[in-house]
Design a protein around this motif. Structure first.
Motif, PDB file in Angstrom:
ATOM      1  N   ILE A 216      34.404  -9.759  -0.470  1.00 12.13           N
ATOM      2  CA  ILE A 216      33.669  -8.789  -0.135  1.00 12.13           C
ATOM      3  C   ILE A 216      34.164  -7.829   1.025  1.00 12.13           C
ATOM      4  O   ILE A 216      34.027  -6.855   1.197  1.00 12.13           O
ATOM      5  N   LEU A 217      34.481  -8.502   2.126  1.00 13.72           N
ATOM      6  CA  LEU A 217      34.994  -7.748   3.187  1.00 13.72           C
ATOM      7  C   LEU A 217      36.346  -6.930   3.059  1.00 13.72           C
ATOM      8  O   LEU A 217      36.488  -5.799   3.422  1.00 13.72           O
ATOM      9  N   ASN A 218      37.184  -7.722   2.158  1.00 16.73           N
ATOM     10  CA  ASN A 218      38.243  -6.865   1.817  1.00 16.73           C
ATOM     11  C   ASN A 218      38.077  -5.628   1.182  1.00 16.73           C
ATOM     12  O   ASN A 218      38.475  -4.867   1.384  1.00 16.73           O
ATOM     13  N   ARG A 219      36.973  -5.977   0.125  1.00 14.43           N
ATOM     14  CA  ARG A 219      36.558  -4.861  -0.769  1.00 14.43           C
ATOM     15  C   ARG A 219      35.947  -3.552   0.230  1.00 14.43           C
ATOM     16  O   ARG A 219      36.252  -2.420   0.073  1.00 14.43           O
ATOM     17  N   LEU A 220      35.179  -4.301   0.978  1.00 13.39           N
ATOM     18  CA  LEU A 220      34.618  -3.263   2.085  1.00 13.39           C
ATOM     19  C   LEU A 220      35.565  -2.300   2.703  1.00 13.39           C
ATOM     20  O   LEU A 220      35.286  -1.126   3.034  1.00 13.39           O
ATOM     21  N   GLU A 221      36.627  -3.142   3.166  1.00  7.32           N
ATOM     22  CA  GLU A 221      37.769  -2.401   4.059  1.00  7.32           C
ATOM     23  C   GLU A 221      38.220  -1.351   3.310  1.00  7.32           C
ATOM     24  O   GLU A 221      38.344  -0.059   3.891  1.00  7.32           O
ATOM     25  N   LYS A 222      38.414  -1.522   1.889  1.00  7.05           N
ATOM     26  CA  LYS A 222      39.165  -0.434   1.281  1.00  7.05           C
ATOM     27  C   LYS A 222      38.012   0.897   0.895  1.00  7.05           C
ATOM     28  O   LYS A 222      38.559   1.924   1.040  1.00  7.05           O
ATOM     29  N   LEU A 223      36.675   0.617   0.805  1.00  4.83           N
ATOM     30  CA  LEU A 223      36.146   1.514   0.360  1.00  4.83           C
ATOM     31  C   LEU A 223      35.640   2.297   1.638  1.00  4.83           C
ATOM     32  O   LEU A 223      35.305   3.513   1.808  1.00  4.83           O
ATOM     33  N   HIS A 224      35.627   1.647   2.975  1.00  7.07           N
ATOM     34  CA  HIS A 224      35.314   2.239   4.053  1.00  7.07           C
ATOM     35  C   HIS A 224      36.392   3.307   4.402  1.00  7.07           C
ATOM     36  O   HIS A 224      36.213   4.321   4.812  1.00  7.07           O
TER      37      HIS A 224
END
Length: 506
Positions: free
Chosen positions: A266-274
């Motif tokens: 989840i954190l990795n995906r959030l980083e890309k979307l951020h």
């Protein structure tokens, strides 16, 4: 035509007011009397020299071809000198630069060495006027060529801009491709970012929930004891059974939820979307931007077609212009020989050596491929004297005027006859007289033969350090010519000779 000159407080003149006629106007008088002051005042009124008068005015009956200037009848050029010098045309304030530019093409001042009349572009323009006079269709041929050359110039500018843009577009295309690739790799979905943020919040409470679940699980070991208590107390146990069932479901959900989620993913995906949110504002804006950039990239891909199309058009137009320019050059060459003969006739009259004219192929330009060149028998223009140069200018002016049969403007000749013999002065007088049919000519001279051809004769004198000028009456001119011949003590033979000159017998 210059109709009037007026000035006040100008060096040794207190005031001067002269009315002019068309044709040849001469100024005579002893050295230092003020002839050059009058000459330079006329030129100063046109912004060519600095004015030395407090107030200076020139009136002309020629139209001013400038939309920013309102014409009057006559047009009045005025120069006022106080603490600063101010310039006016018909009471409209203008700069000295505008004043001089308005009149630059109308004025020829033949005094010091000046090579403007021998500029190749000017001579080519004059040759074209000669050919236009002779060849009925030449003006149309020339105008068509010039219009096509202007079109070529515009196409070349368009092509060069496209080439410049192409370099930028290559950079833009590279940037667009990278951005499109980046968004597509992330492959965001609408609402995904907000949903993951919510999960992240839940996961941040995961440890505490697990601890609470562990501590609370003991409640289910008392369920049977509670049910026995309610049975013995004869209390309906349904509420308790339902509550324990619901609590059991919550425990199961919390345990399943915690075990299904991977916080690292989840954190990795959030980083890309951020990254997308920070660059474009939101995931939705990133998706809109992706669509726009794909369209923009498609447009840039077509620049190669536009460039190729222009290259073909330029090639065709250049070939046509080159062909037309050579045709124009051939026509010019025919009349260049006639012009050369005419100029050499005048040079013969003016006791100067013959010259040769030729057209040399040059780079393609608005006037074709020709460069007008003059070949003197002597080493070059800078090796001939001022007198010879000015007589050469006279020969060119007179020849062009003969061919074109039209000229407009003013010529100023400041002692063009200095250091010349009588026969040379006579020849100049004859040429100037012919030229005065086309131009208004102002001449300072010490030669009686030029004065005898004049339409107006002004005598400039000086008494008690004050200068004066007045137009001579017909019966006064012979005495002035005699003075020029014999100096202040006029002899009868000088007077008789002056009359002979005036009668055209000399």
């Amino acid at each position: 035509m210059i109709e009037r000159l007026y000035f006040t407080n100008n060096i040794t003149f207190d005031e001067l007011n002269l009315d002019f006629k068309n044709g040849l106007i001469v100024f005579t008088g002893s050295s230092g009397a003020g002839k050059s002051v009058i000459f330079k005042s006329i030129l100063a009124a046109f912004g060519i020299f600095e004015s030395t008068a407090n107030l200076l005015e020139i009136s002309i009956d020629d139209k001013i071809n400038d939309e920013s200037i309102e014409n009057a009848n006559p047009n009045v050029f005025r120069v006022k000198k106080d603490k600063v010098t101010r310039y006016f045309i018909n009471n409209q304030a203008v700069s000295k630069k505008i004043m001089s530019e308005l009149n630059a093409s109308n004025i020829r001042y033949l005094s010091a060495k000046n090579y403007d009349d021998f500029e190749p572009s000017y001579l080519l323009k004059m040759l074209d006027l000669v050919v236009i006079k002779k060849e009925a269709n030449y003006e149309n041929i020339l105008n068509e060529y010039k219009n096509n050359f202007k079109k070529l110039d515009e196409l070349e500018k368009e092509y060069n801009k496209l080439c410049e843009d192409e370099n930028k577009i290559n950079d833009l295309k590279e940037l667009l491709s990278l951005e499109i690739k980046k968004i597509k790799e992330i492959n965001p979905k609408k609402g995904e970012y907000e949903k993951l943020l919510e999960l992240k919040t839940k996961l941040s409470r995961r440890d505490k929930i697990e601890q609470a679940l562990s501590k609370s699980e003991g409640i289910f070991s008392y369920e049977n004891s509670v049910l026995e208590l309610l049975r013995l107390a004869n209390i309906d146990s349904e509420f308790f059974v339902n509550a324990m069932s619901e609590l059991n479901d919550i425990f199961n959900d919390l345990n399943n939820e915690s075990s299904d989620l991977n916080i690292e993913d989840i954190l990795n995906r959030l980083e890309k979307l951020h990254y997308l949110v920070k660059r474009y504002g939101s995931v939705e804006d990133a998706l809109i931007s992706l669509e726009e950039k794909e369209k923009e990239l498609n447009i840039y891909e077509n620049i190669d077609y536009e460039k190729s199309h222009l290259e073909k058009e330029l090639k065709v137009l250049k070939n046509k212009l080159l062909s037309d320019a050579r045709n124009i050059s051939n026509i010019r060459a025919i009349y260049l020989k006639e012009l050369e003969c005419k100029i050499n006739d005048y040079l013969n009259l003016l006791y100067l050596d013959k010259i040769a004219l030729k057209l040399v192929e040059f780079e393609l330009g608005i006037s074709g491929i020709d460069r007008f060149e003059i070949s003197l028998n002597k080493a070059g223009f800078k090796e001939i004297s001022s007198g010879e140069l000015n007589r050469l200018r006279l020969a060119f002016l007179a020849s062009f005027a003969d061919f074109i049969d039209y000229a407009n403007g003013y010529i100023f000749l400041d002692e063009i006859d200095a250091n010349l013999s009588g026969k040379e002065a006579i020849s100049i007088a004859n040429v100037i007289s012919r030229l005065s049919k086309h131009y208004q000519i102002f001449v300072i001279t010490h030669m009686p033969w030029i004065c005898a051809k004049a339409n107006q004769h002004f005598l400039v004198s000086k008494e008690n350090n004050k200068s004066f000028a007045r137009e001579l009456k017909k019966d006064e001119i012979a005495n002035e010519l005699a003075r020029m011949i014999s100096d202040e003590n006029i002899s009868q033979s000088a007077l008789d000779f002056a009359k002979t000159i005036l009668e055209g017998k000399e």
